[in-house]
Write a protein that holds these residues in place. Structure first.
Motif, PDB file in Angstrom:
ATOM      1  N   ALA A 361       0.832  -1.213   0.000  1.00  0.00           N
ATOM      2  CA  ALA A 361       0.000   0.000   0.000  1.00  0.00           C
ATOM      3  C   ALA A 361       0.861   1.254   0.000  1.00  0.00           C
ATOM      4  O   ALA A 361       0.584   2.228  -0.712  1.00  0.00           O
ATOM      5  N   ALA A 362       1.945   1.209   0.815  1.00  0.00           N
ATOM      6  CA  ALA A 362       2.832   2.359   0.849  1.00  0.00           C
ATOM      7  C   ALA A 362       3.496   2.588  -0.490  1.00  0.00           C
ATOM      8  O   ALA A 362       3.647   3.724  -0.967  1.00  0.00           O
ATOM      9  N   ARG A 363       3.889   1.420  -1.097  1.00  0.00           N
ATOM     10  CA  ARG A 363       4.545   1.552  -2.393  1.00  0.00           C
ATOM     11  C   ARG A 363       3.583   2.105  -3.426  1.00  0.00           C
ATOM     12  O   ARG A 363       3.945   2.949  -4.268  1.00  0.00           O
ATOM     13  N   GLU A 364       2.319   1.647  -3.400  1.00  0.00           N
ATOM     14  CA  GLU A 364       1.336   2.150  -4.358  1.00  0.00           C
ATOM     15  C   GLU A 364       1.080   3.639  -4.142  1.00  0.00           C
ATOM     16  O   GLU A 364       0.954   4.419  -5.105  1.00  0.00           O
ATOM     17  N   GLU A 365       1.022   4.059  -2.865  1.00  0.00           N
ATOM     18  CA  GLU A 365       0.807   5.479  -2.574  1.00  0.00           C
ATOM     19  C   GLU A 365       1.996   6.298  -3.071  1.00  0.00           C
ATOM     20  O   GLU A 365       1.833   7.373  -3.664  1.00  0.00           O
ATOM     21  N   ARG A 366       3.197   5.733  -2.808  1.00  0.00           N
ATOM     22  CA  ARG A 366       4.385   6.453  -3.240  1.00  0.00           C
ATOM     23  C   ARG A 366       4.453   6.545  -4.758  1.00  0.00           C
ATOM     24  O   ARG A 366       4.839   7.558  -5.340  1.00  0.00           O
ATOM     25  N   GLU A 367       4.055   5.453  -5.412  1.00  0.00           N
ATOM     26  CA  GLU A 367       4.080   5.464  -6.875  1.00  0.00           C
ATOM     27  C   GLU A 367       3.073   6.477  -7.426  1.00  0.00           C
ATOM     28  O   GLU A 367       3.337   7.158  -8.427  1.00  0.00           O
ATOM     29  N   ALA A 368       1.926   6.586  -6.730  1.00  0.00           N
ATOM     30  CA  ALA A 368       0.923   7.571  -7.176  1.00  0.00           C
ATOM     31  C   ALA A 368       1.478   8.977  -7.033  1.00  0.00           C
ATOM     32  O   ALA A 368       1.300   9.827  -7.923  1.00  0.00           O
ATOM     33  N   GLN A 369       2.154   9.220  -5.905  1.00  0.00           N
ATOM     34  CA  GLN A 369       2.746  10.533  -5.707  1.00  0.00           C
ATOM     35  C   GLN A 369       3.835  10.792  -6.738  1.00  0.00           C
ATOM     36  O   GLN A 369       3.982  11.906  -7.258  1.00  0.00           O
ATOM     37  N   GLU A 370       4.605   9.739  -7.008  1.00  0.00           N
ATOM     38  CA  GLU A 370       5.674   9.908  -7.988  1.00  0.00           C
ATOM     39  C   GLU A 370       5.100  10.173  -9.379  1.00  0.00           C
ATOM     40  O   GLU A 370       5.639  10.961 -10.157  1.00  0.00           O
TER      41      GLU A 370
END
Length: 429
Positions: A361-370
């Motif tokens: 989930a954190a990675r998906e959130e980070r990817e969305a931000q990126e």
């Protein structure tokens, strides 16, 4: 039902149940991969069965112990009496043996006394005969004194000095004494001869010296001791009679020596001494009583042995049940440990899955931000084109191709907009 049969039946039933459980486990399709839950359930079932068997066998064992104690109580008095009877037999045999040994000692002592008495008798006879022979020889010398005085031996002594004659006579006497003693130690007739030689060795030197003195007086070489050149005939006869008397005394002591006396040996004593295996009516009675008591004790002791065998069989079955219980409990503990390990592993896997989901989930959130940040250059505030080849400050001397006003440098100043490195780019003031 007999205790042994009951215990054997229960042990057989428990064995059949255990064998059936093992066959089910072996024939089960998943036997090689049995789940810990199933293994734990089976181990607990086997433990319960073994505990049931042990519980059922314990009162049977106590009953067997009670019967064994009762059998021992019945056999103890009879066995004690039998042991006492055996002790009485042994005591009687020991008493007879002591009596036999005393009889043997009495016979041996009497025989030794008889032998010593016979030896003393023979010595007395030999001494009497030998002394009588010596006295007879001296009596004959006295009767034939004139011939003796003129003998070659006396003439030889007369030619010697007095001291030499005395030494020769005394030395010859000692030799005769030693020879007589040596011959006399042989016993029998030789002992009588030895005593005669020994006696002559003591008395003949005196006669030879007297004969030498008489010859010297006759030749005028010495003075007579009694004032006469010749001894009166009556004196010679008296001396000869004295020696003859000594002869008869010695001969009489030999002829009339008492018979050898020793302790009497009764026929009963000799019979006891000759009997190597003594017996008596008391011993026979003791042996009969011991045999009777042993016969009475035999069935009671056999009953004790049977009760002991029953108890041993029950205890073996109880031991097997306890061993099965111990094995089942050990297996149950093993399966419980396996279940605990599996439970801990499952908890660990759930935690890992939760952590993995959180990371995802954190990675998906980070990817969305990126993805959102990819439209602007992340090194500057505002929104500069991340794909531009170069930016210059507006109003400056730069040649673009793109221009920007004042911006904050929040990362790497790739376009070199912050000349004074104060974090603010295109700060023309």
């Amino acid at each position: 039902m007999d205790l042994t049969a009951l215990g054997r039946y229960r042990g057989t039933a428990a064995g059949v149940l255990s064998l059936a459980a093992c066959l089910l486990l072996v024939l089960s399709p998943s036997a090689s991969a049995q789940s810990p839950e199933a293994g734990l359930a089976a181990a607990e079932a086997r433990a319960a069965a073994a505990e049931t068997d042990a519980t059922e066998l314990e009162p049977v064992a106590r009953l067997a112990e009670a019967k064994l104690k009762a059998a021992r109580g019945q056999a103890a008095p009879v066995r004690l009496e039998a042991e006492r009877a055996a002790d009485r037999v042994a005591a009687t045999e020991a008493s007879l043996r002591r009596t036999h040994l005393r009889a043997v000692a009495s016979v041996r002592k009497a025989e030794e006394e008889r032998s010593d008495a016979a030896k003393d008798h023979d010595e007395e006879v030999a001494s009497g005969v030998g002394f009588g022979i010596a006295a007879l020889v001296l009596a004959l010398i006295t009767l034939a004194w004139g011939w003796f005085r003129a003998s070659t031996t006396v003439a030889y002594l007369a030619r010697l000095q007095l001291g030499q004659a005395i030494g020769l006579c005394v030395g010859g006497g000692f030799v005769a004494v030693f020879v007589g003693a040596a011959i006399g130690s042989a016993g029998g007739l030789a002992e009588a001869v030895g005593v005669a030689i020994l006696s002559l060795g003591l008395m003949l030197p005196v006669a030879l010296l007297l004969g030498r003195h008489s010859a010297e007086v006759q030749r005028g070489g010495s003075k007579p001791v009694l004032g006469r050149e010749r001894i009166p005939e009556r004196a010679i006869q008296t001396i000869a009679a004295l020696f003859a008397l000594l002869f008869f005394i010695g001969l009489g002591s030999a002829l009339f020596a008492g018979e050898a006396e020793s302790g009497e040996i009764t026929s009963k004593t000799r019979e006891l001494a000759e009997d190597e295996k003594p017996s008596s009516q008391a011993l026979v009675n003791a042996e009969d009583a011991a045999a009777e008591l042993e016969g009475e004790a035999a069935p009671l002791l056999a009953a004790v042995r049977r009760r002991q065998a029953d108890l041993d069989a029950i205890e073996r079955q109880l031991g097997k049940a306890e061993s099965r219980l111990s094995d089942a409990e050990r297996d149950a503990r093993g399966f419980a440990r396996q279940l605990l390990v599996i439970e801990k592993r499952e908890i660990r896997e759930r935690e890992e899955e939760e952590r993995a989901a959180a990371k995802l989930a954190a990675r998906e959130e980070r990817e969305a931000q990126e993805e959102a940040a990819e439209e602007c250059n992340p090194n500057y505030s505002g929104c500069l084109d991340p794909y531009a080849s170069d930016y210059d400050c507006e109003g400056g001397s730069g040649n673009g191709p793109l221009y920007t006003g004042t911006v904050e440098v929040i990362g790497y100043d790739e376009y070199e907009l912050d000349d004074d490195a104060d974090g603010i780019g295109c700060d023309l003031g």
